[in-house]
Every structure is written in C-alpha cells, then in structure tokens.
Scaffold this motif. Structure first.
Motif, short mmCIF file in Angstrom:
data_model
loop_
_atom_site.label_atom_id
_atom_site.label_comp_id
_atom_site.label_asym_id
_atom_site.label_seq_id
_atom_site.Cartn_x
_atom_site.Cartn_y
_atom_site.Cartn_z
N LYS A 1 41.61 32.30 35.98
CA LYS A 1 41.11 33.36 35.10
C LYS A 1 40.19 34.25 35.93
O LYS A 1 39.29 33.75 36.61
N ALA A 2 40.46 35.56 35.90
CA ALA A 2 39.71 36.47 36.77
C ALA A 2 39.12 37.63 35.97
O ALA A 2 39.67 38.05 34.95
N GLU A 3 38.02 38.12 36.44
CA GLU A 3 37.38 39.31 35.90
C GLU A 3 37.00 40.22 37.07
O GLU A 3 36.34 39.77 38.02
N ASP A 4 37.45 41.47 36.98
CA ASP A 4 37.16 42.44 38.05
C ASP A 4 37.57 41.91 39.42
O ASP A 4 36.81 41.98 40.40
N ASP A 5 38.76 41.33 39.45
CA ASP A 5 39.35 40.81 40.70
C ASP A 5 38.58 39.64 41.29
O ASP A 5 38.74 39.31 42.47
N VAL A 6 37.75 39.01 40.47
CA VAL A 6 37.03 37.81 40.92
C VAL A 6 37.48 36.63 40.05
O VAL A 6 37.39 36.69 38.82
N VAL A 7 37.98 35.61 40.69
CA VAL A 7 38.42 34.42 39.96
C VAL A 7 37.20 33.65 39.48
O VAL A 7 36.37 33.21 40.28
N THR A 8 37.11 33.48 38.15
CA THR A 8 35.95 32.81 37.56
C THR A 8 36.24 31.38 37.11
O THR A 8 35.34 30.57 37.02
N ARG B 1 39.48 28.12 37.21
CA ARG B 1 40.77 27.63 37.67
C ARG B 1 41.06 26.30 36.99
O ARG B 1 40.14 25.57 36.64
#
Length: 253
Positions: A100-107, A109
């Motif tokens: 799950k990512a927000e703004d191309d950052v994976v937050t 897994r």
C-alpha cells in the motif's frame, strides 16, 4: 465409494463447513474422525453429533506440523482403522494488500509472517494430510477418496495474495494426485466454495453481507450443507477424479 462404516477424516471438522460435512457423511453411515486444533471445540462437536446419532471421534491436530499429522493418522488407524476418506478443509485467512503506497511511498506490505502462516495451514497442511491419507490407503490395500477444499478466491482476490495462492495450489494438488494415485484405487476431488453462511461470514457487518449477496446470481449466501453435498457427491461418484466442483451460486471473482 459406499461410505457406510468407512473411516473418513475431516480437518477443521469441529465447526463450520467441516462440521456440516461430518453431519452429512455421518448420516450416511461413515465413521467420522474430526481433526481440529481445539480440543474443546472437538469435544463439543462430537457430543453434538452423538446427540444426532452420528458416530464421531475427536483427534486434536496441527495440520501444519508434520509429526502431528503422522501421529494423528496413526492414532486414527489404531483406534478406528485406516482412513478410506480424507477431507482437507482446515483453513485460515490473514488478509492484506501486497503493498500500500501513498505519494509513491510504500507504507504497508503483506508481512512474510502472514504469507507463511496461511501457506503453512492452507497448502502445506493439505499436502501433509493427503500424503498421510494416501499412505494409509495404499498400505491397507483398500483405495479411497481424498477431497481438498479450495475457494472461489483461487482465481485471485484483492488483499489475499497468500490465501488465493494457497487455494490455487490446493486444486493443483488434486489434479496431480488424481493422475498419480488412480493406479492405487484412490480418487481425488476439489470443492471450491463461494460465500457461505459460516461463523466467519456471521462476523461480517450486515450491510457487507447484503452487498456480497447482491453480487451473487442466486442473490444469497450458500449454506454449509451445500458444500457438504458437493463433498458427498465426490465420494459417491466412482468416475470422478482430479476435478473441481465450484459451489458458489454462480459467482465469479
């Protein structure tokens, strides 16, 4: 296969789908061996079935532990006789998106622990129980039937990488074993349930259940005995092997 007086082992047999299978097969005269992790749940199930005139026996088991499976099937053979049928029904879920990512950052897994836990129970457990059941059937020289319980999710379902992979693998085992074991008089089959009324679905919010039911062509969840009927058909039909019965009300994910 005529199941009267035959020993049939059912994993996850203390509740839900496994219990429904025990009811139906027990009413047809089978001697049912219930396998489950909870000794308390097993005792309750055996008592409930006995009140219905069904012969059932409790065997605590961890399907993901090889020694537990080997020892339990040996105990079944000692107490009841070698199994003529084995239904691998035990299963768990531990859902999560792969990432799950927000703004191309994976937050977030899916954790390796969640992956391994589900694979261990839902796939390795089926392998261990199927291997042990086949061993006892061959050495007893009476053949038998192995039924593996898959799921509609075997086609792939969001948030269920672990569960979907395991359930797809379950049917692959059925097909493989159908080809390998026919020479010994052992047949195999898979039953793939859709959304069924069980304690698991009973814990869902009513609005979610309504939403699920609305997407099913038959507009309702299935009953546990619908799955038990599918299992009973595989036992009864001597020309059925290596194939799957999808019992899902017409739903396709």
């Amino acid at each position: 296969m005529k199941i009267n007086d035959k020993v049939i082992a059912i994993t996850g047999g203390a509740r839900g789908l496994g219990y429904a299978m025990a009811q139906r097969l027990g009413n047809q005269g089978a001697s049912v061996a219930l396998l489950d992790r909870s000794a308390e749940a097993l005792d309750e199930a055996v008592s409930s079935l006995a009140a219905q005139g069904i012969t059932a026996h409790a065997f605590p088991l961890d399907v993901a532990d090889e020694s537990s499976v080997v020892e339990t099937f040996a105990e079944i053979a000692q107490r009841l006789g070698p199994v003529a049928g084995c239904i691998s029904n035990a299963g768990i879920t531990d859902d999560a998106l792969l990432i799950k990512a927000e703004d191309d950052v994976v937050t977030k897994r899916m954790s390796f622990e969640a992956w391994k836990r589900v694979i261990d129970v839902n796939l390795t457990g089926v392998f261990l129980c199927g291997r042990e059941a086949a061993t006892h059937m061959v050495e007893a020289r009476h053949g038998g039937v192995i039924v593996n319980v898959s799921s509609i999710s075997r086609a792939g379902n969001m948030g269920q990488s672990n569960y979907a992979a395991a359930k797809a693998g379950v049917h692959a085992l059925t097909v493989t074993w159908g080809k390998e074991l026919a020479r010994y008089g052992i047949r195999t089959g898979t039953v793939a349930p859709g959304f069924i009324e069980t304690p698991m679905t009973a814990a869902m919010r009513p609005d979610m259940v309504e939403k699920v039911a609305a997407g099913i062509p038959l507009k309702r969840l299935g009953e546990a005995d619908n799955i038990a009927q599918s299992v009973a058909f595989i036992f009864d039909n001597d020309y059925f092997t290596g194939r799957i019965i999808e019992c899902d009300g017409g739903l396709r994910l």
